[in-house]
Write an enzyme that holds these catalytic residues in place. Structure first.
Site, mmCIF file in Angstrom:
data_model
loop_
_atom_site.group_PDB
_atom_site.id
_atom_site.type_symbol
_atom_site.label_atom_id
_atom_site.label_comp_id
_atom_site.label_asym_id
_atom_site.label_seq_id
_atom_site.Cartn_x
_atom_site.Cartn_y
_atom_site.Cartn_z
ATOM 1 N N LYS A 293 0.781 -1.241 0.000
ATOM 2 C CA LYS A 293 0.000 0.000 0.000
ATOM 3 C C LYS A 293 0.810 1.287 0.000
ATOM 4 C CE LYS A 293 -4.011 -1.784 2.460
ATOM 5 N NZ LYS A 293 -4.386 -1.934 3.868
ATOM 6 N N GLY B 94 9.277 -5.986 7.961
ATOM 7 C CA GLY B 94 9.139 -7.403 8.290
ATOM 8 C C GLY B 94 9.141 -8.302 7.069
#
Ligand code: ADP
Ligand code: MG
Length: 395
Positions: free
Chosen positions: A202, A351
């Site tokens: 996003k 991550g």
């Protein structure tokens, strides 16, 4: 770089030192640790303190027990892992209140150089609310405090921020120092050219990263799902790709301001379904009706490599495609392989990006792999991290 006191600035001999680590490691059903990267990352600080005669009291959270003693989220397996790495027994203090009688007893029996691990700090509901009472209870166990939990440095909780009100001085551990040194130098004092590679799903979740990095980088490569909102801003069709219509105007503005600083994909691997086994093809420019972009195409890989080739510092946050699906992991893997070979400082934060690099087996080829997804992201956004702000300033 880090203008904070570090462990070597403390007089630790014979002192009880509370150390906040990030032992939030993944466990399998048998409660075995499946990835001990974070424990390994904490070892230099633990070793230093034990070797220098401190009474080392370790604490950390694990998962989200939400204020209850959840046995599956006990830190007991972590104590075993540290014992092995340290070559010396770490006493685990099982205690539903973390700082209750068991913890106090374990601490009172410590000799210099001993190591005790407290139970999961999130067994206490106060922890994530930064309630003074629990911070003070933690502080009462110790004479000095060290924070080495980079992964939670973007949060203000009792065990990393609140506690510093009650136990002083508070120093940074080696891991936090290393994280800030790499991330900080990369962004604020880079050897140039500095190239950032941004990806992931996003635009909306990375706006502040884009804005902060645009001010600092020589080039900003954008891949992954967030590229399609930029495609739309360029007037291209995006088919059924990830798209954030509310951010098209924003992307337009970014492209106008940044000029050729922003580098976008020129071709895309598309499929009709979000499925590893869906038949795929490569398209240039527009993405046709009924197709979604799932990876960058071969020409984009070449383009990105040509930009990265001369870079002396690279910051990477966010995969280039749906790397979890092997058929759409090529772009991410190719960029990872390129960075592994590059004669440059390569810093991986985020991550999923870290997972992708490790999945490709290239973790040890990078200059620095951040142990904190959220924390590294907030750092790249240019924000102050409360867990670091709270530490005692260096003289
Ligand atoms: P990081 O954790 O490294 O910061 P993000 O969480 O922002 O990365 O994004 C990772 C996710 O983005 C992954 O789950 C990946 O599948 C997804 N992604 C990347 N490219 C696409 C794409 N073209 N379409 C849909 N999802 C994508
Ligand atoms: Mg992620």
């Amino acid at each position: 770089m880090l203008n904070k006191l570090n462990v070597e600035g403390l007089d630790v001999k014979g002192k009880r030192v509370l150390v906040r680590c990030d032992f939030n490691v993944p466990l399998n059903e048998k409660l075995e640790i499946t990835d001990d990267t974070r424990i390994t990352g904490a070892m230099p600080t633990i070793k230093y303190l034990a070797d220098n005669g401190a009474k080392v009291i370790l604490c950390s959270h694990m998962g989200k027990p939400k204020g209850n003693p959840v046995p599956e989220l006990s830190l007991a397996p972590v104590a075993k892992s540290i014992s092995k790495k340290l070559g010396k027994e770490v006493v685990f203090a099982p205690d539903d209140t973390v700082v209750g009688d068991n913890a106090k007893k374990a601490v009172s029996e410590m000799a210099d150089g001993d190591v005790v691990l407290l139970e999961n700090t999130r067994y206490r509901a106060e922890e994530t609310k930064n309630v003074d009472a629990f911070s003070e209870e933690l502080a009462l166990l110790a004479d000095l405090f060290v924070n080495d939990a980079f992964g939670t440095a973007h949060r203000a909780h009792c065990s990393n921020v609140g506690v510093t009100k009650y136990v002083k001085p508070a120093a940074a551990g080696y891991l936090i120092e290393k994280e800030i040194q790499f991330l900080g130098n990369a962004v604020n004092a880079p050897v140039r050219p500095l190239v950032a590679v941004l990806g992931g799903s996003k635009v909306s979740s990375k706006i502040s990263v884009i804005e902060n990095l645009l001010k600092k980088v020589d080039k900003l490569i954008i891949g992954g799902g967030m590229a399609y909102t930029f495609f739309a801003a360029q007037g291209k069709t995006t088919g059924t790709s990830l798209l954030e219509p509310d951010y098209i105007e924003y992307a337009k503005k970014m492209l106008e301001e940044a000029g050729d600083k922003i580098v976008l994909p020129v071709d895309t691997v598309v499929a009709e379904k979000f499925d590893n086994d869906a038949p795929s093809k490569v398209v240039e420019g527009n993405i046709p009706d009924g197709f979604m972009g799932l990876d960058i195409g071969p020409k984009s890989i070449e383009l990105f490599k040509s930009v990265l080739k001369d870079a002396k510092t690279v910051v990477w946050n966010g995969p280039m495609g749906v790397f979890e699906m092997p058929n759409f992991a090529n772009g991410t893997n190719e960029i990872a392989a390129m960075l592994a070979e590059l004669d440059a400082k390569t810093i991986i934060g985020g991550g999923d990006s870290v997972a992708a690099v490790n999945q490709a087996g290239l973790g040890d080829k990078m200059s620095h792999i951040s142990t904190g997804g959220g924390a590294s992201m907030e750092f790249l956004e240019g924000k102050d991290l409360p867990g670091i702000v709270a530490l005692t300033d260096a003289e």
